[in-house]
Motif scaffolding. Structure first.
Motif, PDB file in Angstrom:
ATOM      1  N   LYS A 105       0.847  -1.184   0.000  1.00 13.63           N
ATOM      2  CA  LYS A 105       0.000   0.000   0.000  1.00 13.63           C
ATOM      3  C   LYS A 105       0.890   1.244   0.000  1.00 13.63           C
ATOM      4  CE  LYS A 105      -3.892  -2.011   2.406  1.00 13.63           C
ATOM      5  NZ  LYS A 105      -4.799  -1.909   3.542  1.00 13.63           N
ATOM      6  N   LYS A 106       0.546   2.191  -0.849  1.00 13.39           N
ATOM      7  CA  LYS A 106       1.258   3.461  -0.837  1.00 13.39           C
ATOM      8  C   LYS A 106       0.627   4.345   0.224  1.00 13.39           C
ATOM      9  CE  LYS A 106       2.647   3.643  -5.651  1.00 13.39           C
ATOM     10  NZ  LYS A 106       2.558   4.412  -6.898  1.00 13.39           N
ATOM     11  N   LYS A 107       1.464   4.941   1.049  1.00 14.28           N
ATOM     12  CA  LYS A 107       0.966   5.828   2.091  1.00 14.28           C
ATOM     13  C   LYS A 107       0.873   7.246   1.550  1.00 14.28           C
ATOM     14  CE  LYS A 107       1.632   5.064   6.379  1.00 14.28           C
ATOM     15  NZ  LYS A 107       2.209   5.153   7.706  1.00 14.28           N
ATOM     16  N   ALA A 108      -0.078   7.970   2.046  1.00 12.60           N
ATOM     17  CA  ALA A 108      -0.230   9.368   1.657  1.00 12.60           C
ATOM     18  C   ALA A 108       0.796  10.213   2.411  1.00 12.60           C
ATOM     19  CB  ALA A 108      -1.635   9.849   1.965  1.00 12.60           C
ATOM     20  N   ASP A 109       1.456  11.102   1.698  1.00 14.00           N
ATOM     21  CA  ASP A 109       2.431  12.008   2.289  1.00 14.00           C
ATOM     22  C   ASP A 109       1.809  13.381   2.458  1.00 14.00           C
ATOM     23  OD1 ASP A 109       4.493  10.108   2.267  1.00 14.00           O
ATOM     24  OD2 ASP A 109       5.015  10.621   0.199  1.00 14.00           O
ATOM     25  N   THR A 110       2.328  14.137   3.411  1.00 14.91           N
ATOM     26  CA  THR A 110       1.895  15.522   3.576  1.00 14.91           C
ATOM     27  C   THR A 110       2.730  16.390   2.654  1.00 14.91           C
ATOM     28  OG1 THR A 110       1.312  15.133   5.873  1.00 14.91           O
ATOM     29  CG2 THR A 110       1.613  17.410   5.206  1.00 14.91           C
ATOM     30  N   VAL A 111       2.073  17.139   1.794  1.00  8.03           N
ATOM     31  CA  VAL A 111       2.751  18.079   0.911  1.00  8.03           C
ATOM     32  C   VAL A 111       2.185  19.467   1.150  1.00  8.03           C
ATOM     33  CG1 VAL A 111       3.312  16.385  -0.868  1.00  8.03           C
ATOM     34  CG2 VAL A 111       1.172  17.622  -0.999  1.00  8.03           C
ATOM     35  N   PHE A 112       2.950  20.465   0.802  1.00  7.31           N
ATOM     36  CA  PHE A 112       2.565  21.850   1.031  1.00  7.31           C
ATOM     37  C   PHE A 112       2.378  22.557  -0.295  1.00  7.31           C
ATOM     38  CE2 PHE A 112       4.998  20.405   4.628  1.00  7.31           C
ATOM     39  CZ  PHE A 112       4.248  20.835   5.696  1.00  7.31           C
ATOM     40  N   LEU A 113       1.428  23.491  -0.343  1.00  8.97           N
ATOM     41  CA  LEU A 113       1.263  24.348  -1.506  1.00  8.97           C
ATOM     42  C   LEU A 113       1.895  25.693  -1.162  1.00  8.97           C
ATOM     43  CD1 LEU A 113      -2.367  23.585  -2.698  1.00  8.97           C
ATOM     44  CD2 LEU A 113      -0.223  22.719  -3.607  1.00  8.97           C
ATOM     45  N   VAL A 114       2.892  26.071  -1.973  1.00 10.49           N
ATOM     46  CA  VAL A 114       3.687  27.256  -1.705  1.00 10.49           C
ATOM     47  C   VAL A 114       3.376  28.314  -2.752  1.00 10.49           C
ATOM     48  CG1 VAL A 114       6.032  28.140  -1.447  1.00 10.49           C
ATOM     49  CG2 VAL A 114       5.497  25.803  -0.767  1.00 10.49           C
ATOM     50  N   CYS A 115       3.124  29.534  -2.305  1.00 15.29           N
ATOM     51  CA  CYS A 115       2.834  30.646  -3.206  1.00 15.29           C
ATOM     52  C   CYS A 115       4.081  30.965  -4.031  1.00 15.29           C
ATOM     53  CB  CYS A 115       2.406  31.873  -2.401  1.00 15.29           C
ATOM     54  SG  CYS A 115       2.045  33.315  -3.413  1.00 15.29           S
ATOM     55  N   GLU A 116       3.920  31.088  -5.352  1.00 15.10           N
ATOM     56  CA  GLU A 116       5.055  31.401  -6.219  1.00 15.10           C
ATOM     57  C   GLU A 116       5.543  32.832  -6.039  1.00 15.10           C
ATOM     58  OE1 GLU A 116       3.975  30.518 -10.253  1.00 15.10           O
ATOM     59  OE2 GLU A 116       4.593  28.428 -10.050  1.00 15.10           O
ATOM     60  N   GLU A 117       4.666  33.745  -5.675  1.00 16.89           N
ATOM     61  CA  GLU A 117       5.049  35.152  -5.569  1.00 16.89           C
ATOM     62  C   GLU A 117       5.677  35.497  -4.222  1.00 16.89           C
ATOM     63  OE1 GLU A 117       2.104  37.975  -6.910  1.00 16.89           O
ATOM     64  OE2 GLU A 117       1.361  36.549  -8.400  1.00 16.89           O
ATOM     65  N   THR A 118       5.132  34.974  -3.127  1.00 18.80           N
ATOM     66  CA  THR A 118       5.639  35.331  -1.797  1.00 18.80           C
ATOM     67  C   THR A 118       6.491  34.236  -1.164  1.00 18.80           C
ATOM     68  OG1 THR A 118       3.681  34.486  -0.672  1.00 18.80           O
ATOM     69  CG2 THR A 118       3.645  36.798  -1.342  1.00 18.80           C
ATOM     70  N   GLY A 119       6.318  32.986  -1.577  1.00 18.38           N
ATOM     71  CA  GLY A 119       7.056  31.884  -0.973  1.00 18.38           C
ATOM     72  C   GLY A 119       6.430  31.379   0.315  1.00 18.38           C
ATOM     73  N   ASP A 120       5.214  31.820   0.626  1.00 17.88           N
ATOM     74  CA  ASP A 120       4.530  31.399   1.847  1.00 17.88           C
ATOM     75  C   ASP A 120       3.964  29.994   1.696  1.00 17.88           C
ATOM     76  OD1 ASP A 120       5.020  33.887   2.910  1.00 17.88           O
ATOM     77  OD2 ASP A 120       3.001  34.655   2.515  1.00 17.88           O
ATOM     78  N   TYR A 121       4.031  29.215   2.785  1.00 19.19           N
ATOM     79  CA  TYR A 121       3.411  27.895   2.845  1.00 19.19           C
ATOM     80  C   TYR A 121       1.967  28.100   3.321  1.00 19.19           C
ATOM     81  CZ  TYR A 121       7.919  25.560   2.348  1.00 19.19           C
ATOM     82  OH  TYR A 121       9.105  25.093   1.865  1.00 19.19           O
ATOM     83  N   ASN A 122       1.016  28.145   2.392  1.00 14.95           N
ATOM     84  CA  ASN A 122      -0.355  28.492   2.740  1.00 14.95           C
ATOM     85  C   ASN A 122      -1.268  27.298   2.955  1.00 14.95           C
ATOM     86  OD1 ASN A 122       0.135  31.260   2.606  1.00 14.95           O
ATOM     87  ND2 ASN A 122      -0.153  31.280   0.409  1.00 14.95           N
TER      88      ASN A 122
END
Length: 55
Positions: free
Chosen positions: A6-23
């Motif tokens: 079984k493949k486990k789900a990983d936590t990934v982040f969506l990062v703003c391209e303009e500010t670099g914030d992890y939103n």
């Protein structure tokens, strides 16, 4: 039933391209293309492109 992996789900982040914030965070299975979505950036108060990154 033996040999089934079984493949486990990983936590990934969506990062703003303009500010670099992890939103945003997502639970996503490994493999496939990186996500690139238009999401809301609170700092800029508008929708911007966000890309997937692992921390």
């Amino acid at each position: 039933m033996a040999g089934r992996s079984k493949k486990k789900a990983d936590t990934v982040f969506l990062v703003c391209e303009e500010t670099g914030d992890y939103n945003y965070t997502l639970q996503r299975k490994a493999g496939g293309e990186k996500l690139r979505l238009k999401k809301y950036s609170a700092r800029l108060r508008k929708h911007t492109w966000h890309i997937e990154k692992k921390k």
